[in-house]
Design a protein around this motif. Structure first.
Motif, PDB file in Angstrom:
ATOM      1  N   LEU A 281       0.844  -1.191   0.000  1.00 60.79           N
ATOM      2  CA  LEU A 281       0.000   0.000   0.000  1.00 60.79           C
ATOM      3  C   LEU A 281       0.883   1.246   0.000  1.00 60.79           C
ATOM      4  CD1 LEU A 281      -2.598  -1.059   2.736  1.00 60.79           C
ATOM      5  CD2 LEU A 281      -2.733  -1.390   0.254  1.00 60.79           C
ATOM      6  N   GLY A 282       0.387   2.307  -0.622  1.00 62.15           N
ATOM      7  CA  GLY A 282       1.129   3.554  -0.675  1.00 62.15           C
ATOM      8  C   GLY A 282       1.893   3.773  -1.966  1.00 62.15           C
ATOM      9  N   LEU A 283       1.854   2.795  -2.884  1.00 61.71           N
ATOM     10  CA  LEU A 283       2.442   2.957  -4.211  1.00 61.71           C
ATOM     11  C   LEU A 283       1.400   3.568  -5.152  1.00 61.71           C
ATOM     12  CD1 LEU A 283       4.147  -0.552  -4.563  1.00 61.71           C
ATOM     13  CD2 LEU A 283       5.347   1.630  -4.242  1.00 61.71           C
ATOM     14  N   PRO A 284       1.840   4.203  -6.236  1.00 62.22           N
ATOM     15  CA  PRO A 284       0.872   4.751  -7.198  1.00 62.22           C
ATOM     16  C   PRO A 284       0.352   3.707  -8.178  1.00 62.22           C
ATOM     17  CG  PRO A 284       3.090   5.345  -7.862  1.00 62.22           C
ATOM     18  CD  PRO A 284       3.223   4.623  -6.549  1.00 62.22           C
ATOM     19  N   PHE A 285       0.409   2.447  -7.814  1.00 61.18           N
ATOM     20  CA  PHE A 285      -0.107   1.355  -8.634  1.00 61.18           C
ATOM     21  C   PHE A 285      -0.373   0.181  -7.697  1.00 61.18           C
ATOM     22  CE2 PHE A 285       4.533   1.327  -8.791  1.00 61.18           C
ATOM     23  CZ  PHE A 285       4.834   0.053  -8.316  1.00 61.18           C
ATOM     24  N   ILE A 286      -1.023  -0.852  -8.207  1.00 63.56           N
ATOM     25  CA  ILE A 286      -1.349  -2.036  -7.414  1.00 63.56           C
ATOM     26  C   ILE A 286      -0.221  -3.043  -7.535  1.00 63.56           C
ATOM     27  CG2 ILE A 286      -2.926  -4.001  -7.260  1.00 63.56           C
ATOM     28  CD1 ILE A 286      -5.054  -2.006  -8.484  1.00 63.56           C
ATOM     29  N   ARG A 287       0.228  -3.517  -6.376  1.00 62.44           N
ATOM     30  CA  ARG A 287       1.241  -4.576  -6.363  1.00 62.44           C
ATOM     31  C   ARG A 287       0.859  -5.660  -5.369  1.00 62.44           C
ATOM     32  NH1 ARG A 287       5.719  -6.232  -2.432  1.00 62.44           N
ATOM     33  NH2 ARG A 287       6.708  -7.905  -3.617  1.00 62.44           N
ATOM     34  N   THR A 288       0.790  -6.882  -5.849  1.00 63.90           N
ATOM     35  CA  THR A 288       0.577  -8.034  -4.987  1.00 63.90           C
ATOM     36  C   THR A 288       1.709  -9.029  -5.220  1.00 63.90           C
ATOM     37  OG1 THR A 288      -0.747  -9.289  -6.590  1.00 63.90           O
ATOM     38  CG2 THR A 288      -1.931  -7.757  -5.147  1.00 63.90           C
ATOM     39  N   SER A 289       1.802  -9.993  -4.310  1.00 63.30           N
ATOM     40  CA  SER A 289       2.842 -11.007  -4.431  1.00 63.30           C
ATOM     41  C   SER A 289       2.443 -12.220  -3.600  1.00 63.30           C
ATOM     42  CB  SER A 289       4.177 -10.457  -3.925  1.00 63.30           C
ATOM     43  OG  SER A 289       5.217 -11.414  -4.055  1.00 63.30           O
ATOM     44  N   PRO A 290       2.847 -13.420  -4.003  1.00 66.69           N
ATOM     45  CA  PRO A 290       2.629 -14.565  -3.124  1.00 66.69           C
ATOM     46  C   PRO A 290       3.348 -14.349  -1.795  1.00 66.69           C
ATOM     47  CG  PRO A 290       3.406 -15.273  -5.287  1.00 66.69           C
ATOM     48  CD  PRO A 290       3.554 -13.791  -5.241  1.00 66.69           C
ATOM     49  N   ASP A 291       2.760 -14.871  -0.738  1.00 66.00           N
ATOM     50  CA  ASP A 291       3.359 -14.705   0.584  1.00 66.00           C
ATOM     51  C   ASP A 291       4.246 -15.901   0.924  1.00 66.00           C
ATOM     52  OD1 ASP A 291       3.939 -13.786   3.109  1.00 66.00           O
ATOM     53  OD2 ASP A 291       2.143 -14.668   4.016  1.00 66.00           O
ATOM     54  N   HIS A 292       5.249 -16.127   0.082  1.00 66.49           N
ATOM     55  CA  HIS A 292       6.237 -17.174   0.369  1.00 66.49           C
ATOM     56  C   HIS A 292       7.492 -16.870  -0.420  1.00 66.49           C
ATOM     57  CE1 HIS A 292       5.436 -18.866  -3.600  1.00 66.49           C
ATOM     58  NE2 HIS A 292       4.163 -19.012  -3.301  1.00 66.49           N
ATOM     59  N   GLY A 293       8.511 -17.649  -0.196  1.00 62.51           N
ATOM     60  CA  GLY A 293       9.792 -17.411  -0.841  1.00 62.51           C
ATOM     61  C   GLY A 293      10.013 -18.289  -2.062  1.00 62.51           C
ATOM     62  N   THR A 294      11.287 -18.444  -2.400  1.00 63.63           N
ATOM     63  CA  THR A 294      11.665 -19.135  -3.635  1.00 63.63           C
ATOM     64  C   THR A 294      11.582 -20.655  -3.532  1.00 63.63           C
ATOM     65  OG1 THR A 294      13.960 -18.930  -2.872  1.00 63.63           O
ATOM     66  CG2 THR A 294      13.175 -17.292  -4.453  1.00 63.63           C
ATOM     67  N   ALA A 295      11.581 -21.197  -2.326  1.00 62.57           N
ATOM     68  CA  ALA A 295      11.423 -22.648  -2.104  1.00 62.57           C
ATOM     69  C   ALA A 295      12.376 -23.468  -2.973  1.00 62.57           C
ATOM     70  CB  ALA A 295       9.973 -23.072  -2.340  1.00 62.57           C
ATOM     71  N   PHE A 296      13.665 -23.174  -2.868  1.00 61.13           N
ATOM     72  CA  PHE A 296      14.658 -23.885  -3.679  1.00 61.13           C
ATOM     73  C   PHE A 296      14.616 -25.402  -3.456  1.00 61.13           C
ATOM     74  CE2 PHE A 296      17.249 -19.787  -3.494  1.00 61.13           C
ATOM     75  CZ  PHE A 296      16.897 -19.413  -4.778  1.00 61.13           C
ATOM     76  N   ASP A 297      14.198 -25.821  -2.264  1.00 57.74           N
ATOM     77  CA  ASP A 297      14.232 -27.251  -1.951  1.00 57.74           C
ATOM     78  C   ASP A 297      13.269 -28.073  -2.793  1.00 57.74           C
ATOM     79  OD1 ASP A 297      12.230 -25.828  -0.558  1.00 57.74           O
ATOM     80  OD2 ASP A 297      11.956 -27.488   0.858  1.00 57.74           O
ATOM     81  N   ILE A 298      12.199 -27.430  -3.311  1.00 55.28           N
ATOM     82  CA  ILE A 298      11.257 -28.188  -4.148  1.00 55.28           C
ATOM     83  C   ILE A 298      11.212 -27.670  -5.583  1.00 55.28           C
ATOM     84  CG2 ILE A 298       9.810 -28.895  -2.202  1.00 55.28           C
ATOM     85  CD1 ILE A 298       7.802 -26.697  -3.107  1.00 55.28           C
ATOM     86  N   ALA A 299      12.043 -26.678  -5.909  1.00 59.71           N
ATOM     87  CA  ALA A 299      12.022 -26.124  -7.270  1.00 59.71           C
ATOM     88  C   ALA A 299      12.345 -27.215  -8.289  1.00 59.71           C
ATOM     89  CB  ALA A 299      13.033 -24.991  -7.383  1.00 59.71           C
ATOM     90  N   GLY A 300      11.564 -27.230  -9.355  1.00 58.24           N
ATOM     91  CA  GLY A 300      11.799 -28.180 -10.432  1.00 58.24           C
ATOM     92  C   GLY A 300      11.214 -29.553 -10.198  1.00 58.24           C
ATOM     93  N   THR A 301      10.562 -29.774  -9.063  1.00 56.09           N
ATOM     94  CA  THR A 301      10.006 -31.093  -8.762  1.00 56.09           C
ATOM     95  C   THR A 301       8.528 -31.205  -9.128  1.00 56.09           C
ATOM     96  OG1 THR A 301       9.327 -30.512  -6.508  1.00 56.09           O
ATOM     97  CG2 THR A 301      11.610 -31.286  -6.820  1.00 56.09           C
ATOM     98  N   GLY A 302       7.890 -30.073  -9.450  1.00 56.85           N
ATOM     99  CA  GLY A 302       6.473 -30.085  -9.750  1.00 56.85           C
ATOM    100  C   GLY A 302       5.578 -30.056  -8.521  1.00 56.85           C
ATOM    101  N   GLN A 303       6.183 -29.921  -7.317  1.00 56.97           N
ATOM    102  CA  GLN A 303       5.407 -29.975  -6.072  1.00 56.97           C
ATOM    103  C   GLN A 303       4.897 -28.610  -5.610  1.00 56.97           C
ATOM    104  OE1 GLN A 303       7.284 -32.402  -2.880  1.00 56.97           O
ATOM    105  NE2 GLN A 303       8.882 -32.792  -4.390  1.00 56.97           N
ATOM    106  N   ALA A 304       5.339 -27.533  -6.236  1.00 54.89           N
ATOM    107  CA  ALA A 304       5.019 -26.199  -5.729  1.00 54.89           C
ATOM    108  C   ALA A 304       3.517 -25.947  -5.740  1.00 54.89           C
ATOM    109  CB  ALA A 304       5.738 -25.137  -6.557  1.00 54.89           C
ATOM    110  N   ASN A 305       3.015 -25.432  -4.627  1.00 53.78           N
ATOM    111  CA  ASN A 305       1.594 -25.106  -4.490  1.00 53.78           C
ATOM    112  C   ASN A 305       1.365 -23.699  -5.038  1.00 53.78           C
ATOM    113  OD1 ASN A 305      -1.003 -24.419  -3.630  1.00 53.78           O
ATOM    114  ND2 ASN A 305      -0.786 -25.421  -1.654  1.00 53.78           N
ATOM    115  N   PRO A 306       0.531 -23.541  -6.061  1.00 54.11           N
ATOM    116  CA  PRO A 306       0.336 -22.218  -6.663  1.00 54.11           C
ATOM    117  C   PRO A 306      -0.742 -21.383  -5.981  1.00 54.11           C
ATOM    118  CG  PRO A 306      -0.908 -23.813  -7.912  1.00 54.11           C
ATOM    119  CD  PRO A 306      -0.214 -24.588  -6.806  1.00 54.11           C
ATOM    120  N   SER A 307      -1.305 -21.848  -4.857  1.00 58.18           N
ATOM    121  CA  SER A 307      -2.473 -21.179  -4.276  1.00 58.18           C
ATOM    122  C   SER A 307      -2.222 -19.714  -3.984  1.00 58.18           C
ATOM    123  CB  SER A 307      -2.909 -21.896  -2.993  1.00 58.18           C
ATOM    124  OG  SER A 307      -3.337 -23.201  -3.266  1.00 58.18           O
ATOM    125  N   SER A 308      -1.054 -19.393  -3.395  1.00 64.20           N
ATOM    126  CA  SER A 308      -0.791 -17.992  -3.049  1.00 64.20           C
ATOM    127  C   SER A 308      -0.635 -17.139  -4.303  1.00 64.20           C
ATOM    128  CB  SER A 308       0.450 -17.888  -2.165  1.00 64.20           C
ATOM    129  OG  SER A 308       0.624 -16.570  -1.684  1.00 64.20           O
TER     130      SER A 308
END
Length: 325
Positions: A281-308
């Motif tokens: 909030l407070g930017l002159p445009f809308i910005r959202t983002s998933p509330d999680h990090g890069t999750a390197f431990d599961i990257a490339g495995t197909g397990q990532a949950n896209p819900s966020s």
């Protein structure tokens, strides 16, 4: 589709789960939320249907059949789980391009995939604690507010990424006043809540318990809340943080302004870990983002949950419609 300008998705760290959750979110939302992915298509999961576009206005027509991509060249491939500092400039360029598009009116909002700050520091001398501070710098804003939001709860930490021992010094009347003002305006302008209800947490256990467990509430937090009362919002507090987040309490406010990072983030991550959305909030445009990090431990495995990511895109679209209305 209800809104033809796409939500611009900056790709984030390509070695993390960002490309995977973007592709999965597109598969879920392709007929309801026009989007435009900014990054190097080499980094998308194998088999992702995508189509490069020359201009953002082409994205809405393409989105039902393929993920629209505005190509941002990167120096290297994406080795999942292992960030390559050579790609730091591409990650930054994707963010900057997304901001340029939304500020020019070619995109309706920005949704940022997770970044890896160390890779940006190592590869591009990135000088910001995170996405939020970088976005504020890009548009010349001294102060923005981080909100974590879901269908169950909206929370705003007044102080963010600092040690707990530093909170009492960093927490000032001016900072809290500005945080409340930006939160109230964001709820009105971007969430369509004409008279927002904001609950303010205390700093100390039991909100100080009359001075027995800390005096900040008595000496300046409660007086500031009284000073800020106005007809266009309902402001209450300071509330003991341990009784603010059960269902009955949550029904009484639209957002909770908290005093420090964990006081705000523990409740929302406990209530709705997979669907929490980071909103600036407070930017002159809308910005959202998933509330999680890069999750390197599961990257490339197909397990990532896209819900966020799905919720971040849906929220960006809703906020854009509320703003345009």
């Amino acid at each position: 589709m209800t809104h033809t300008r796409p939500v611009a998705i900056s790709c984030g760290e390509p070695a993390g789960i960002g490309p995977e959750i973007a592709a999965k979110a597109w598969a879920e939302l392709r007929t309801s939320c026009p989007m435009l992915w900014l990054g190097d298509p080499r980094h998308l999961p194998a088999g992702t249907p995508y189509q490069e576009v020359a201009q953002p206005q082409d994205a809405a027509a393409i989105c039902p059949q393929a993920l629209p991509v505005l190509k941002v060249p990167f120096a290297g491939d994406a080795n999942t789980g292992t960030p390559d500092p050579r790609n730091a400039s591409g990650v930054i360029a994707a963010i900057e391009t997304a901001i340029s598009l939304v500020r020019a009116g070619e995109a309706s909002a920005v949704c940022t995939a997770p970044i890896h700050k160390k890779a940006l520091i190592d590869g591009a001398s990135f000088a910001y604690p995170g996405h939020t501070e970088f976005l504020a710098h890009l548009v010349g804003r001294d102060r923005v507010v981080m909100m974590l939001a879901s269908d169950q709860l909206r929370v705003v930490p007044t102080t963010i990424h600092i040690a707990l021992s530093e909170v009492p010094r960093a927490l000032t009347p001016d900072l809290l006043r500005e945080t409340i003002a930006i939160t109230a305006e964001g709820l009105r302008r971007q969430f369509g809540i004409s008279k927002p209800r904001i609950a303010v947490a205390g700093l100390n256990p039991h909100a100080g318990e009359g001075g027995a467990m800390g005096r900040e509430e008595l000496e300046w937090i409660a007086p500031l809340i009284a000073e800020l009362q106005s007809p266009d919002m309902t402001l209450t507090g300071p509330h003991p943080a341990d009784t603010m987040f059960h269902a009955t309490a949550r029904a009484r406010y639209d957002a909770a302004v908290c005093m420090y990072h964990d006081q705000a983030l523990i409740p929302i991550k406990t209530l709705d870990f997979d669907r929490g959305v980071n909103v600036t909030l407070g930017l002159p445009f809308i910005r959202t983002s998933p509330d999680h990090g890069t999750a390197f431990d599961i990257a490339g495995t197909g397990q990532a949950n896209p819900s966020s990511m799905i919720e971040a895109l849906k929220m960006a679209q809703r906020m854009a419609l509320a703003t345009s209305g």
